[in-house]
Design a protein around this motif. Structure first.
Motif, PDB file in Angstrom:
ATOM      1  N   UNK A  10      -4.380  -3.340 -10.558  1.00 53.48           N
ATOM      2  CA  UNK A  10      -4.507  -4.775 -10.359  1.00 53.48           C
ATOM      3  C   UNK A  10      -4.430  -5.314 -11.805  1.00 53.48           C
ATOM      4  N   UNK A  11      -4.970  -6.778 -11.586  1.00 56.88           N
ATOM      5  CA  UNK A  11      -4.709  -7.555 -12.955  1.00 56.88           C
ATOM      6  C   UNK A  11      -5.752  -7.180 -14.021  1.00 56.88           C
ATOM      7  N   UNK A  12      -6.760  -6.487 -13.549  1.00 57.03           N
ATOM      8  CA  UNK A  12      -7.694  -5.806 -14.595  1.00 57.03           C
ATOM      9  C   UNK A  12      -7.248  -4.304 -15.083  1.00 57.03           C
ATOM     10  N   UNK A  13      -6.136  -3.853 -14.549  1.00 54.60           N
ATOM     11  CA  UNK A  13      -5.387  -2.736 -15.146  1.00 54.60           C
ATOM     12  C   UNK A  13      -6.215  -1.728 -14.299  1.00 54.60           C
ATOM     13  N   UNK A  14      -7.047  -1.743 -13.236  1.00 54.67           N
ATOM     14  CA  UNK A  14      -7.372  -0.980 -12.481  1.00 54.67           C
ATOM     15  C   UNK A  14      -6.396  -0.131 -11.338  1.00 54.67           C
ATOM     16  N   UNK A  15      -5.959   0.986 -11.496  1.00 56.15           N
ATOM     17  CA  UNK A  15      -4.978   1.667 -10.610  1.00 56.15           C
ATOM     18  C   UNK A  15      -5.800   1.901  -9.164  1.00 56.15           C
ATOM     19  N   UNK A  16      -4.865   1.268  -8.230  1.00 55.03           N
ATOM     20  CA  UNK A  16      -5.732   1.519  -6.987  1.00 55.03           C
ATOM     21  C   UNK A  16      -4.722   2.133  -5.650  1.00 55.03           C
ATOM     22  N   UNK A  17      -3.525   2.369  -5.971  1.00 49.91           N
ATOM     23  CA  UNK A  17      -2.845   3.000  -5.043  1.00 49.91           C
ATOM     24  C   UNK A  17      -1.394   3.572  -5.835  1.00 49.91           C
ATOM     25  N   UNK A  44     -10.263  -2.459  -0.911  1.00 46.98           N
ATOM     26  CA  UNK A  44     -10.468  -2.273  -2.525  1.00 46.98           C
ATOM     27  C   UNK A  44     -10.526  -3.512  -3.423  1.00 46.98           C
ATOM     28  N   UNK A  45     -10.180  -4.595  -2.604  1.00 48.20           N
ATOM     29  CA  UNK A  45     -10.167  -6.088  -3.430  1.00 48.20           C
ATOM     30  C   UNK A  45      -9.653  -6.057  -4.723  1.00 48.20           C
ATOM     31  N   UNK A  46      -8.367  -5.712  -4.979  1.00 48.37           N
ATOM     32  CA  UNK A  46      -7.688  -5.663  -6.184  1.00 48.37           C
ATOM     33  C   UNK A  46      -7.611  -7.279  -6.625  1.00 48.37           C
ATOM     34  N   UNK A  47      -7.605  -7.439  -7.874  1.00 53.00           N
ATOM     35  CA  UNK A  47      -7.368  -8.841  -8.639  1.00 53.00           C
ATOM     36  C   UNK A  47      -6.006  -8.815  -8.850  1.00 53.00           C
ATOM     37  N   UNK A  48      -5.586 -10.110  -8.268  1.00 48.14           N
ATOM     38  CA  UNK A  48      -4.074 -10.204  -8.201  1.00 48.14           C
ATOM     39  C   UNK A  48      -3.790 -11.068  -9.501  1.00 48.14           C
ATOM     40  N   UNK A  49      -2.604 -10.842 -10.349  1.00 48.88           N
ATOM     41  CA  UNK A  49      -1.284 -10.035  -9.567  1.00 48.88           C
ATOM     42  C   UNK A  49      -1.482  -8.523  -9.745  1.00 48.88           C
TER      43      UNK A  49
END
Length: 125
Positions: A10-17, A44-49
């Motif tokens: 996600x935009x915060x650099x958190x890998x989610x898949x 997981x509500x990732x932050x876009x982009x």
């Protein structure tokens, strides 16, 4: 070439898949769609982009052993998505013929295992 997989962050650099694609891709720059399950986005509500990074792929050789050669991994960000609202993604459960096939096989495994356990319990009593 076959695209194999990449990580999505996600935009915060958190890998989610990890996204995979198992089909041939023609030589040169190509666009193709990677499927991302909407419920995963909701959960997981990732932050876009979202960014795609660390792309792996391999060259597939016909009538050759070994039949593939890994290509150099593309490290770092390779693609950045547009901005999307989480509400734009479906929340319903993923469904496909492949999923149904796997669930049927897993159900057979569970039934067989339960029968084996019952048989062991009966023989110990």
């Amino acid at each position: 070439m076959i695209f194999n997989q990449c990580s999505a962050c996600d935009a915060k650099g958190k890998a989610f898949c990890t996204l995979t694609f198992n089909d041939e891709v023609a030589v040169g720059s190509q666009a193709f769609k990677l499927t991302l399950f909407g419920k995963l986005i909701h959960d997981l509500k990732p932050t876009f982009p979202i960014t795609l990074r660390d792309v792996e792929g391999y060259l597939l050789y016909e009538d050759h052993f070994p039949d593939r050669a890994l290509m150099p991994r593309q490290l770092g960000v390779v693609h950045t998505s547009a901005q999307y609202a989480i509400s734009a993604f479906a929340t319903n459960e993923w469904n496909s013929e492949e999923r149904d096939r796997h669930l049927t096989e897993y159900s057979k495994d569970v039934t067989q295992t339960e029968a084996s356990i019952k048989e062991l319990e009966d023989s110990n009593n």
